[in-house]
Design a protein around this motif. Sequence first.
Motif, short mmCIF file in Angstrom:
data_model
loop_
_atom_site.label_atom_id
_atom_site.label_comp_id
_atom_site.label_asym_id
_atom_site.label_seq_id
_atom_site.Cartn_x
_atom_site.Cartn_y
_atom_site.Cartn_z
N VAL A 43 -9.54 7.61 -5.56
CA VAL A 43 -10.48 6.50 -5.47
C VAL A 43 -11.78 6.90 -6.13
O VAL A 43 -12.30 7.99 -5.87
CB VAL A 43 -10.72 6.09 -4.00
CG1 VAL A 43 -11.77 5.00 -3.91
CG2 VAL A 43 -9.42 5.65 -3.34
N ALA B 214 -15.70 5.39 -6.74
CA ALA B 214 -16.63 4.36 -6.32
C ALA B 214 -18.04 4.74 -6.76
O ALA B 214 -18.42 5.91 -6.72
CB ALA B 214 -16.57 4.17 -4.81
N PHE C 45 -17.11 8.69 5.40
CA PHE C 45 -15.70 8.59 5.05
C PHE C 45 -14.77 9.28 6.05
O PHE C 45 -13.58 9.40 5.81
CB PHE C 45 -15.46 9.16 3.65
CG PHE C 45 -16.30 8.49 2.59
CD1 PHE C 45 -16.01 7.20 2.17
CD2 PHE C 45 -17.40 9.14 2.04
CE1 PHE C 45 -16.78 6.57 1.20
CE2 PHE C 45 -18.17 8.51 1.07
CZ PHE C 45 -17.86 7.23 0.65
N THR D 217 -13.27 15.53 -2.03
CA THR D 217 -14.37 14.66 -2.45
C THR D 217 -15.19 15.38 -3.51
O THR D 217 -15.48 16.56 -3.38
CB THR D 217 -15.30 14.34 -1.26
OG1 THR D 217 -14.54 13.77 -0.21
CG2 THR D 217 -16.39 13.37 -1.67
N MET E 71 -8.99 0.74 0.41
CA MET E 71 -9.88 -0.08 -0.42
C MET E 71 -10.70 -1.05 0.43
O MET E 71 -11.86 -1.32 0.11
CB MET E 71 -9.08 -0.80 -1.50
CG MET E 71 -8.47 0.15 -2.53
SD MET E 71 -9.65 1.33 -3.24
CE MET E 71 -10.60 0.24 -4.29
N ILE F 32 -13.56 1.09 1.72
CA ILE F 32 -14.51 1.42 0.66
C ILE F 32 -15.34 0.19 0.31
O ILE F 32 -16.57 0.28 0.17
CB ILE F 32 -13.79 1.96 -0.60
CG1 ILE F 32 -13.02 3.26 -0.30
CG2 ILE F 32 -14.77 2.15 -1.77
CD1 ILE F 32 -13.87 4.44 0.05
N ARG F 33 -14.69 -0.97 0.18
CA ARG F 33 -15.42 -2.20 -0.16
C ARG F 33 -16.41 -2.60 0.93
O ARG F 33 -17.43 -3.22 0.65
CB ARG F 33 -14.44 -3.33 -0.45
CG ARG F 33 -13.73 -3.15 -1.78
CD ARG F 33 -12.84 -4.34 -2.13
NE ARG F 33 -12.09 -4.05 -3.34
CZ ARG F 33 -10.78 -3.82 -3.38
NH1 ARG F 33 -10.05 -3.89 -2.28
NH2 ARG F 33 -10.19 -3.56 -4.52
N PRO G 238 -19.88 -1.07 -2.53
CA PRO G 238 -20.08 -0.31 -3.77
C PRO G 238 -20.40 -1.25 -4.94
O PRO G 238 -20.04 -2.43 -4.92
CB PRO G 238 -18.73 0.37 -3.99
CG PRO G 238 -17.75 -0.57 -3.36
CD PRO G 238 -18.47 -1.16 -2.18
N CYS H 78 -15.64 -0.06 -7.55
CA CYS H 78 -14.64 0.84 -6.95
C CYS H 78 -13.27 0.53 -7.53
O CYS H 78 -12.99 -0.61 -7.89
CB CYS H 78 -14.63 0.77 -5.43
SG CYS H 78 -14.05 -0.76 -4.73
N CYS I 269 -8.94 2.15 -7.45
CA CYS I 269 -7.94 3.09 -6.95
C CYS I 269 -7.01 3.40 -8.11
O CYS I 269 -6.44 2.49 -8.71
CB CYS I 269 -7.18 2.46 -5.79
SG CYS I 269 -6.05 3.60 -4.99
#
Length: 159
Positions: A81, A83, A94, A102, A121, A124-125, A129, A132, A134
């Motif tokens: 991923v 971002a 996270f 990371t 996702m 993350i969204r 961000p 982003c 994947c």
Amino acid sequence: LACRTDYLFLDEAFDGLDVVMRRVLGNILLEGVEQQGLTTVIASHNLRELEDLSDHVGLLHEGKVLFNDRMDSLRGTLHKVQAVFERTPDVSVFKELNVIKTERTGSLVQMIIRGKEDEIMTFIRSLDPIFCECIEPTLEEMFIYELEVTGYDVKNILQ
């Protein structure tokens, strides 16, 4: 293959072959699987060549099997991923995800995460961000990440 055996064991089968012959051998092996029900086991360090041929892969390290699974199962569980954030969140944000690795470069955060893509996702969204995505890791990348989890330090191997 001419003997119509049930099993074929190959070690570094594509080494020393030019691009055309690699493709020819790959097609011969695929035909053997489709037409004869041939089971082919290939040991190789060149993972890129195996990626298109294999439906099942395993990783051996120091005499132990680190994983042994179907390619479609592997591809569905490990995700790369990327971002970009206006304000890069602290790594602790996270912790709800199963983050294997990371890396940060400025406002770009790259993570290797184990889990379901849609759940990853969505999380993350939720952090809003700027961008982003994947990306499906290659077989080679999957092997490297799995080795790193065991403590095998790929970057510092010569130190």
